[in-house]
Design a protein around this motif. Sequence first.
Motif, PDB file in Angstrom:
ATOM      1  N   GLU A  33      -0.928  -5.783  -5.401  1.00  0.00           N
ATOM      2  CA  GLU A  33      -1.328  -6.960  -4.631  1.00  0.00           C
ATOM      3  C   GLU A  33      -1.039  -8.235  -5.408  1.00  0.00           C
ATOM      4  O   GLU A  33      -1.176  -8.285  -6.630  1.00  0.00           O
ATOM      5  CB  GLU A  33      -2.828  -6.875  -4.328  1.00  0.00           C
ATOM      6  N   PHE A  38      -2.128   0.654  -4.853  1.00  0.00           N
ATOM      7  CA  PHE A  38      -1.921  -0.627  -4.201  1.00  0.00           C
ATOM      8  C   PHE A  38      -1.433  -1.639  -5.226  1.00  0.00           C
ATOM      9  O   PHE A  38      -1.935  -1.681  -6.345  1.00  0.00           O
ATOM     10  CB  PHE A  38      -3.244  -1.135  -3.601  1.00  0.00           C
ATOM     11  N   GLU A  61       0.858  -1.185   0.000  1.00  0.00           N
ATOM     12  CA  GLU A  61       0.000   0.000   0.000  1.00  0.00           C
ATOM     13  C   GLU A  61       0.893   1.233   0.000  1.00  0.00           C
ATOM     14  O   GLU A  61       1.809   1.324   0.804  1.00  0.00           O
ATOM     15  CB  GLU A  61      -0.887   0.026   1.248  1.00  0.00           C
TER      16      GLU A  61
END
Length: 190
Positions: free
Chosen positions: A174, A172, A127
């Motif tokens: 991921e 972000f 993040e």
Amino acid sequence: MTRNSPPDVGQKIKALRTAEKLTLDGLARMSGVSKSMLSQIERGLTNPTLGTLWSLTQSLGIDIASLLDDGAGETPGGPEIKLTKAYETPEIQSADGRCTLRILGPIDLVSKTEWYDMRLEAGGILESEGHASGTMEHLTVLDGALSVRVGTSVQEIEAGDSARYQADVPHFIENKGQNPARALMLVLAP
């Protein structure tokens, strides 16, 4: 070397002489400069005359200008190569410990350019708050797959793909997969 200090020609001559595998006596014979004078020049105890520099540079096969420049980025054997060993490369980890960033870029460029070798474990997320206005990130996946979210936009990236996106807003990265992923990330500030 400060702007007003003279170049250290003695050290350069010594480095060149050593690279050529010449002894003090050998260079003295080639150049016609006495061994004792050459020793004093190399140790920085005396400043050579232009004529002495001319004789030494001709014997070493270089021009006077290369001897007098500040040598930034140069060594007697050619351009300098700066090496950072793998064990010297700094790393940072995400709060959850599932993302490791190896810092590949030099520290003196950190305000403009940063690049990282990123490893994201399965389920890991990186993040980021927004960086400076106008900052862009370039992410190239090497192994596995990653998902990038910027605002409401989401992009899935597979091995070999590159994504470029605004990084001056929260974003972000991921790993939604079951296997670790690896990527190169470049951060460019305006």
